[in-house]
Design an enzyme around this catalytic site. Structure first.
Site, PDB file in Angstrom:
ATOM      1  N   ASP A 188      -2.934  32.708  36.991  1.00 34.94           N
ATOM      2  CA  ASP A 188      -1.547  32.758  36.501  1.00 34.94           C
ATOM      3  C   ASP A 188      -1.321  34.083  35.750  1.00 34.94           C
ATOM      4  OD1 ASP A 188       1.081  32.150  35.919  1.00 34.94           O
ATOM      5  OD2 ASP A 188       0.655  30.231  34.945  1.00 34.94           O
TER       6      ASP A 188
HETATM    7  C1  BGC Z   1       4.023  30.662  35.029  1.00 30.81           C
HETATM    8  C2  BGC Z   1       3.861  30.317  36.497  1.00 30.81           C
HETATM    9  C3  BGC Z   1       4.717  31.223  37.333  1.00 30.81           C
HETATM   10  C4  BGC Z   1       4.341  32.660  37.037  1.00 30.81           C
HETATM   11  C5  BGC Z   1       5.104  33.673  37.873  1.00 30.81           C
HETATM   12  C6  BGC Z   1       3.861  32.132  34.760  1.00 30.81           C
HETATM   13  O1  BGC Z   1       4.255  32.438  33.474  1.00 30.81           O
HETATM   14  O2  BGC Z   1       3.100  29.912  34.274  1.00 30.81           O
HETATM   15  O3  BGC Z   1       4.216  28.988  36.707  1.00 30.81           O
HETATM   16  O4  BGC Z   1       4.569  30.918  38.684  1.00 30.81           O
HETATM   17  O5  BGC Z   1       4.600  32.924  35.671  1.00 30.81           O
HETATM   18  O6  BGC Z   1       6.418  33.758  37.551  1.00 30.81           O
END
Ligand code: BGC
Length: 758
Positions: free
Chosen positions: A280
């Protein structure tokens, strides 16, 4: 002749499809082996980098890095000419490897559907599928080819803001929704023009962060993990999801991003996942804060060793992987393997032969986001199915279209708050507010009056928080009394009051944990004043999580849970308010009476001292200052009509390989056509481990005219009786099982059968 027979036998032994697949997989392997042999280490690491434009990484820098083969995928760009330009540059890179073009398509794309907690409340597989399919159609038609969805984290703590993104508290319902999302977004054939590769997230247990505080640790027994929390990720992977995103939180003391057991032993070895594992946003550098890596280089080592393939927005891979390989800390094989996962997926998506899939129209921004490209009809239908009727005293609902209606509240005319979290490609100005929806539905718009009534909160800090990055919530500077007086004046002139209260969309988002789940004081004062008018009072809640609503439940005549319903929210709310759609939604998460009850969920274990009724329940499992039960249980939702449910079992014994058919007869005993969701729960009464008091194992919808009867069938199979026993084996143990069939998780409509040992 002989030759022919041999040929026929050959094809009988090797069905044509598997022959073709083998041929294809051999071609694929040869293609990727060849490609890998030509790639430099920088290019290989490039394939492991997902990057978005922003901060120091200007568009020009990103484009240059793409052309140098240093980026494998980009995300957060949604405009087709930009995507197209990026793909062009990728094709100029040394080995011309096309990019993943990713975006968070969470609950809709240009057309925004209800937040996922709302979509789950439809308990309607077709509606869930429609939302996923339209989202993928829109995203792919703008050139995107991968998404970070579905989010299937089980959520039992409404303090956590991301409960809005998931499908609620239950493994079965969440698995169903996740599976349907994968099937409808990614589709069977990845080369399909409309296939949007799915990334199931956040692996694993992110929804179980302690105290509901964002990014906090999770800690859980393996039994509970495998029995409940891991089930939906597995279901989405079994449905074919080709990518997995890893949780930001730690799992039993080891951050998920560094967790070899989770990412390699479970995901790769036990579940045989052969897709792409993505960390992530920023998760790799966060390993230093977690205390499992000493510096950025060490963080890269830890993440790769654990099983991460691709890093999302970390600058460290490019810098340190080559060094770590030179030092012999990481091996070529480890990087080749990660790179192979990426290339295989790109190959299966057909990107090498068709890199510009859906990127040929070069739509300008106005055309891209034009109203006529939206799927309003589908969004309205899913939205109205997501609404849950929580109370309807004296049948105050549905309203008549010739009544004088006072529409009140801080959320009644807020376009931004219709869309909810993660709606980046949605356009606020295209959303329909409740006020607009109601005005359009009534014949004579003069019958509808409006007052803002109150700010969402008196707390200026909250507004600062909500507006930190974007101006999303507006504070009305007028004195609170003035706003309330205006609302009361409108209420006094009306036949009925409908108040829109709850949360701003930014309150139920990533990084939006709350400790107090009640309506803020400003809104409570408004409701009290409206109640004092003596007019029938309907409150329509807009919120992204279960709230504590005991006081309001007593005060109001009718209560509707409308979540954040998306682009067509206002029209969907009007459909339900006026009875053009008879509400059918059911809660996907229990609503606690108080924060002190959390976690409160229906499928808990029994205790040695179940709650007693004598001597104030002393020495039994209970609180002395609160019931154990939530205010609204999982699976609960009313209709404008009433139903009865009776059922029978085809047998009260089941052999090891047998099955039992449950036939439920549902009757609409009211005077309106409506849909009931019949829910099947099972309980394993005695086993080697304690089993939940009830577990959802099936649900079906049935639409019936007044006084009509219909049948719904479920088949109980041995597979549904399996669980992780005392030796952590996944088995069904012979013995007594209780069956419950009803309209929500509190149903006591019980029968039993015995699973035989033969
Ligand atoms: C979130 C994810 C998301 C990613 C990309 C992160 O902060 O936890 O769920 O897909 O950002 O936007």
């Amino acid at each position: 002749m002989m030759k022919k027979i041999i040929l026929v036998l050959f094809f009988l032994a090797f069905p044509i499809s598997s022959f073709a697949e083998n041929a294809n997989s051999e071609d694929k392997k040869a293609f990727i082996d060849d490609l890998l042999s030509k790639m430099t280490i920088t290019e290989k690491v490039g394939q492991l980098r997902l990057v978005s434009v922003g901060g120091n990484l200007t568009l020009d820098k990103v484009l240059d890095q793409i052309e140098a083969g240093e980026i494998g995928g980009i995300f957060n760009t949604v405009v087709e000419p930009d995507l197209s330009n990026m793909q062009d540059r990728a094709l100029k890179s040394p080995n011309k490897i096309p990019l993943f073009l990713g975006f968070d398509v969470i609950h809709g794309h240009r057309t925004v559907f209800p937040i996922n907690l709302g979509i789950a409340s439809t308990w309607d597989r077709n509606a869930i599928g429609k939302a996923a399919q339209v989202s993928a159609d829109e995203a792919t038609s703008d050139g995107l080819n991968i998404t970070w969805s579905p989010m299937v984290d089980i959520t039992r703590d409404p303090r956590w803001g991301r409960v809005s993104e998931g499908f609620g508290e239950d493994p079965y319902l969440t698995s169903e929704a996740g599976r349907i999302f994968v099937k409808n977004m990614q589709k069977q054939i990845l080369t399909d023009n409309k296939s949007l590769v799915t990334t199931v997230k956040h692996f694993a247990l992110y929804g179980a962060v302690e105290a509901g505080r964002e990014y906090n640790s999770t800690d859980m027994s393996e039994r509970k993990m495998f029995q409940e929390y891991l089930v939906p990720y597995k279901a989405a992977i079994d449905a074919g999801s080709r990518a997995v995103m890893v949780s930001l939180a730690s799992v039993n003391g080891i951050p998920a991003t560094a967790n070899h057991w989770l990412l390699t032993d479970v995901l790769r070895h036990q579940w045989h996942f052969d897709g792409v594992v993505i960390s992530d946003h920023g998760a790799i550098r966060e390993l230093i804060n977690h205390g499992v890596a000493s510096d950025p280089k060490d963080a890269v080592r830890v993440a790769i060793k654990a099983g991460i393939d691709v890093s999302m927005n970390d600058e460290y891979f490019l810098k340190y992987i080559p060094e770590l390989i030179n030092e012999g800390v990481l091996t070529d094989d480890e990087i080749n393997q990660a790179c192979r996962h990426v290339l295989e997926l790109k190959y299966d998506m057909g990107l090498f032969t068709n890199p510009h899939r859906n990127l040929d129209r070069q739509l300008d921004i106005d055309t891209m986001f034009a109203n006529n490209r939206l799927h309003r009809e589908e969004a309205r239908d899913v939205a109205r199915r997501s609404i849950v009727l929580l109370k309807n005293k004296n049948k105050v609902l549905p309203l008549a279209k010739n009544q004088k209606i006072a529409v009140i509240g801080p959320l009644a005319d807020s376009k931004r708050d219709m869309l909810g979290s993660w709606s980046g490609a949605g356009r606020v100005n295209l959303a329909v507010t409740p006020l607009e929806g109601i005005q359009k539905a009534v014949k004579n718009p003069n019958l509808v009056s409006y007052a803002f009534g109150a700010n969402l909160s008196d707390d200026q800090q909250l507004y600062k928080f909500l507006n930190l990055y974007d101006m999303t919530a507006k504070y009305d500077e007028r004195p609170a009394d003035t706003m309330i007086a205006e609302a009361v004046k409108q209420a006094n002139k009306a036949d009925v009051v409908v108040a829109f209260v709850g949360e701003a969309e930014g309150m139920a988002h990533e990084s939006s944990s709350r400790t107090d789940l009640s309506l803020p004081a400003s809104q409570k004062r408004l409701i009290k004043a409206l109640k004092a008018t003596g007019k029938p009072l309907v409150i329509a809640l807009m919120n992204g999580r279960p709230l504590t609503l005991t006081e309001e439940f007593e005060q109001v005549d009718a209560m509707l849970e409308t979540w954040f319903l998306g682009t067509e929210g206002g029209n969907a709310i009007a459909d339900v308010l006026f009875g053009d759609y008879n509400p059918s939604g059911k809660l996907a998460m229990s609503f606690p009476m108080s924060v002190g009850q959390i976690p409160v969920y229906y499928s808990h274990l029994n205790t040695g001292r179940p709650k007693g009724t004598v001597n104030m329940g002393k020495y039994t499992t209970s609180y002395f200052d609160s019931p154990n039960e939530p205010l609204f249980p999982f699976g609960f939702g009313l209709s404008y009509t009433n139903f009865t449910i009776n059922y029978s079992l085809s047998s009260n014994e089941m052999t090891k390989n047998g099955e039992i058919v449950v036939t439920a007869t549902v009757e609409n005993i009211g005077d309106k056509q409506g849909t009931q969701t019949v829910q099947l729960y099972l309980q394993d009464v005695t086993a080697t481990v304690s089993r939940p008091v009830k577990e959802l194992m099936g649900f079906e919808n049935i639409n019936l005219k007044p006084h009509e009867k219909g049948e719904v069938k479920f088949v109980i199979k041995p597979e549904m009786l399996k669980f992780w026993n005392d030796k952590m084996q996944y088995v069904a143990e012979p013995g007594k099982f209780n069956v419950f069939v009803g309209s929500d998780s509190t149903t006591q409509n019980k029968q039993s059968f015995t699973l035989l040992d033969k």
